[in-house]
Design a protein around this motif. Structure first.
Motif, PDB file in Angstrom:
ATOM      1  N   ALA A 119     108.041-129.592  50.965  1.00 35.92           N
ATOM      2  CA  ALA A 119     108.006-128.153  50.696  1.00 35.92           C
ATOM      3  C   ALA A 119     108.303-127.340  51.948  1.00 35.92           C
ATOM      4  O   ALA A 119     109.021-126.336  51.897  1.00 35.92           O
ATOM      5  N   THR A 120     107.789-127.767  53.086  1.00 39.04           N
ATOM      6  CA  THR A 120     108.045-127.053  54.341  1.00 39.04           C
ATOM      7  C   THR A 120     109.494-127.221  54.773  1.00 39.04           C
ATOM      8  O   THR A 120     110.123-126.254  55.236  1.00 39.04           O
ATOM      9  N   ALA A 121     110.060-128.411  54.606  1.00 37.52           N
ATOM     10  CA  ALA A 121     111.471-128.636  54.958  1.00 37.52           C
ATOM     11  C   ALA A 121     112.378-127.737  54.127  1.00 37.52           C
ATOM     12  O   ALA A 121     113.249-127.036  54.671  1.00 37.52           O
ATOM     13  N   TYR A 122     112.171-127.726  52.825  1.00 32.01           N
ATOM     14  CA  TYR A 122     113.010-126.888  51.971  1.00 32.01           C
ATOM     15  C   TYR A 122     112.753-125.404  52.245  1.00 32.01           C
ATOM     16  O   TYR A 122     113.676-124.593  52.223  1.00 32.01           O
ATOM     17  N   GLY A 123     111.490-125.052  52.515  1.00 31.80           N
ATOM     18  CA  GLY A 123     111.171-123.667  52.860  1.00 31.80           C
ATOM     19  C   GLY A 123     111.880-123.225  54.124  1.00 31.80           C
ATOM     20  O   GLY A 123     112.353-122.083  54.215  1.00 31.80           O
ATOM     21  N   ALA A 124     111.962-124.110  55.103  1.00 24.62           N
ATOM     22  CA  ALA A 124     112.660-123.784  56.358  1.00 24.62           C
ATOM     23  C   ALA A 124     114.146-123.559  56.093  1.00 24.62           C
ATOM     24  O   ALA A 124     114.729-122.568  56.555  1.00 24.62           O
ATOM     25  N   LEU A 125     114.760-124.460  55.358  1.00 22.60           N
ATOM     26  CA  LEU A 125     116.194-124.329  55.061  1.00 22.60           C
ATOM     27  C   LEU A 125     116.459-123.086  54.210  1.00 22.60           C
ATOM     28  O   LEU A 125     117.420-122.355  54.464  1.00 22.60           O
ATOM     29  N   ASP A 126     115.598-122.823  53.235  1.00 20.02           N
ATOM     30  CA  ASP A 126     115.755-121.635  52.394  1.00 20.02           C
ATOM     31  C   ASP A 126     115.654-120.348  53.207  1.00 20.02           C
ATOM     32  O   ASP A 126     116.242-119.332  52.839  1.00 20.02           O
ATOM     33  N   ARG A 127     114.930-120.397  54.315  1.00 19.56           N
ATOM     34  CA  ARG A 127     114.741-119.219  55.163  1.00 19.56           C
ATOM     35  C   ARG A 127     115.744-119.154  56.311  1.00 19.56           C
ATOM     36  O   ARG A 127     115.626-118.327  57.196  1.00 19.56           O
ATOM     37  N   GLY A 128     116.726-120.050  56.312  1.00 18.39           N
ATOM     38  CA  GLY A 128     117.824-119.965  57.273  1.00 18.39           C
ATOM     39  C   GLY A 128     117.639-120.723  58.570  1.00 18.39           C
ATOM     40  O   GLY A 128     118.419-120.554  59.508  1.00 18.39           O
ATOM     41  N   TYR A 129     116.635-121.577  58.656  1.00 19.71           N
ATOM     42  CA  TYR A 129     116.423-122.363  59.868  1.00 19.71           C
ATOM     43  C   TYR A 129     117.235-123.646  59.825  1.00 19.71           C
ATOM     44  O   TYR A 129     117.391-124.255  58.758  1.00 19.71           O
ATOM     45  N   ASP A 130     117.725-124.089  60.977  1.00 18.29           N
ATOM     46  CA  ASP A 130     118.222-125.449  61.105  1.00 18.29           C
ATOM     47  C   ASP A 130     116.999-126.356  61.107  1.00 18.29           C
ATOM     48  O   ASP A 130     115.896-125.939  61.491  1.00 18.29           O
ATOM     49  N   LEU A 131     117.170-127.617  60.693  1.00 19.22           N
ATOM     50  CA  LEU A 131     116.030-128.506  60.519  1.00 19.22           C
ATOM     51  C   LEU A 131     116.351-129.915  60.980  1.00 19.22           C
ATOM     52  O   LEU A 131     117.396-130.467  60.633  1.00 19.22           O
ATOM     53  N   THR A 132     115.426-130.487  61.745  1.00 17.91           N
ATOM     54  CA  THR A 132     115.442-131.915  62.044  1.00 17.91           C
ATOM     55  C   THR A 132     114.116-132.484  61.584  1.00 17.91           C
ATOM     56  O   THR A 132     113.054-132.057  62.047  1.00 17.91           O
ATOM     57  N   LEU A 133     114.158-133.418  60.650  1.00 19.09           N
ATOM     58  CA  LEU A 133     112.969-134.125  60.198  1.00 19.09           C
ATOM     59  C   LEU A 133     112.800-135.358  61.079  1.00 19.09           C
ATOM     60  O   LEU A 133     113.728-136.160  61.216  1.00 19.09           O
ATOM     61  N   VAL A 134     111.626-135.499  61.681  1.00 21.84           N
ATOM     62  CA  VAL A 134     111.368-136.688  62.499  1.00 21.84           C
ATOM     63  C   VAL A 134     111.081-137.833  61.531  1.00 21.84           C
ATOM     64  O   VAL A 134     109.997-137.931  60.958  1.00 21.84           O
ATOM     65  N   LYS A 135     112.093-138.668  61.327  1.00 25.58           N
ATOM     66  CA  LYS A 135     112.087-139.627  60.223  1.00 25.58           C
ATOM     67  C   LYS A 135     111.017-140.701  60.322  1.00 25.58           C
ATOM     68  O   LYS A 135     110.658-141.308  59.314  1.00 25.58           O
ATOM     69  N   ASP A 136     110.478-140.937  61.513  1.00 26.20           N
ATOM     70  CA  ASP A 136     109.417-141.928  61.660  1.00 26.20           C
ATOM     71  C   ASP A 136     108.081-141.283  62.040  1.00 26.20           C
ATOM     72  O   ASP A 136     107.176-141.946  62.527  1.00 26.20           O
ATOM     73  N   ALA A 137     107.964-139.972  61.797  1.00 25.47           N
ATOM     74  CA  ALA A 137     106.725-139.256  62.111  1.00 25.47           C
ATOM     75  C   ALA A 137     106.252-138.433  60.913  1.00 25.47           C
ATOM     76  O   ALA A 137     105.733-137.335  61.065  1.00 25.47           O
ATOM     77  N   HIS A 138     106.474-138.953  59.716  1.00 28.25           N
ATOM     78  CA  HIS A 138     105.875-138.369  58.511  1.00 28.25           C
ATOM     79  C   HIS A 138     105.497-139.491  57.564  1.00 28.25           C
ATOM     80  O   HIS A 138     106.092-140.570  57.586  1.00 28.25           O
ATOM     81  N   THR A 139     104.475-139.243  56.765  1.00 26.73           N
ATOM     82  CA  THR A 139     103.930-140.286  55.909  1.00 26.73           C
ATOM     83  C   THR A 139     103.256-139.675  54.689  1.00 26.73           C
ATOM     84  O   THR A 139     103.104-138.460  54.588  1.00 26.73           O
ATOM     85  N   THR A 140     102.861-140.549  53.788  1.00 28.34           N
ATOM     86  CA  THR A 140     102.125-140.151  52.589  1.00 28.34           C
ATOM     87  C   THR A 140     101.403-141.370  52.035  1.00 28.34           C
ATOM     88  O   THR A 140     101.510-142.475  52.579  1.00 28.34           O
ATOM     89  N   ASP A 141     100.699-141.167  50.927  1.00 31.60           N
ATOM     90  CA  ASP A 141     100.047-142.258  50.199  1.00 31.60           C
ATOM     91  C   ASP A 141     100.977-142.748  49.101  1.00 31.60           C
ATOM     92  O   ASP A 141     101.913-142.036  48.705  1.00 31.60           O
ATOM     93  N   ASP A 142     100.701-143.953  48.581  1.00 38.21           N
ATOM     94  CA  ASP A 142     101.387-144.383  47.367  1.00 38.21           C
ATOM     95  C   ASP A 142     101.110-143.353  46.281  1.00 38.21           C
ATOM     96  O   ASP A 142     100.018-142.773  46.221  1.00 38.21           O
TER      97      ASP A 142
END
Length: 188
Positions: A119-142
């Motif tokens: 939600a934050t990634a899409y919110g950033a892009l929707d608001r005109g920000y460039d975005l880099t997701l740190v691909k090995d620094a995010h997680t979740t549960d099954d």
């Protein structure tokens, strides 16, 4: 049409790496270590680090579970944003903080990949920000689907990494990078 952010100032936004959020998360030790590395690199380059903490009826503000994991401690003066919705932008001061700092590019890490990070990634892009997701620094549960299959957390993380890498927004750049690959440039 979104406003495209002018300039080239970057901020690292660390979302919801809280005790209760990551208690059962996939690969949490490595994810937290990678988030800490991203924080260290951002600070060394003079890039602002912005922290986000979620609270709701199950994650009570001020409780042990609400606190950030022990390895991640905001430095004096680093903004801490408090939120109640998945997107770090909704009904928070994040947009104002980013505006005040002149940020045009967000580097994003945290939890949970399929909820607050997405939600934050899409919110950033929707608001005109460039975005880099740190691909090995995010997680979740099954994700256990009622009456259906369980989606392994690792697949959710991979899905978001692929989505952010291949999304296309006009006038914005979005990608993923491993924490060890991040090369923050000091802001002007």
């Amino acid at each position: 049409m979104a406003t495209i952010r002018e300039g080239n100032r970057t901020a690292l936004v660390v979302v919801d790496l809280q005790v209760g959020v990551v208690a059962h998360a996939w690969n949490v030790g490595e994810v937290v270590a990678n988030a800490a590395l991203a924080v260290e690199r951002a600070r060394a380059a003079g890039v602002p680090v912005i922290w986000v903490q979620h609270s709701d009826k199950d994650l009570i503000h001020g409780s042990t579970e609400w606190g950030l994991v022990a390895q991640l401690v905001p430095a004096e003066g680093e903004p801490v944003i408090h939120k109640h919705f998945e997107s770090s932008f909704e009904e928070t001061e994040l947009g104002e903080v980013l505006e005040r700092l002149g940020i045009s590019h967000i580097v994003l890490a945290g939890a949970a990949s399929n909820w607050c990070i997405r939600a934050t990634a899409y919110g950033a892009l929707d608001r005109g920000y460039d975005l880099t997701l740190v691909k090995d620094a995010h997680t979740t549960d099954d994700l256990e689907i009622q009456g259906g299959p369980t989606i392994p957390a690792q697949h959710i993380v991979t899905d978001l990494n692929v989505a952010v890498r291949w999304l296309s927004y006009p006038g914005r750049a979005n990608t993923t990078a491993a924490a060890a690959e991040l090369e923050f440039q000091a802001s002007a």
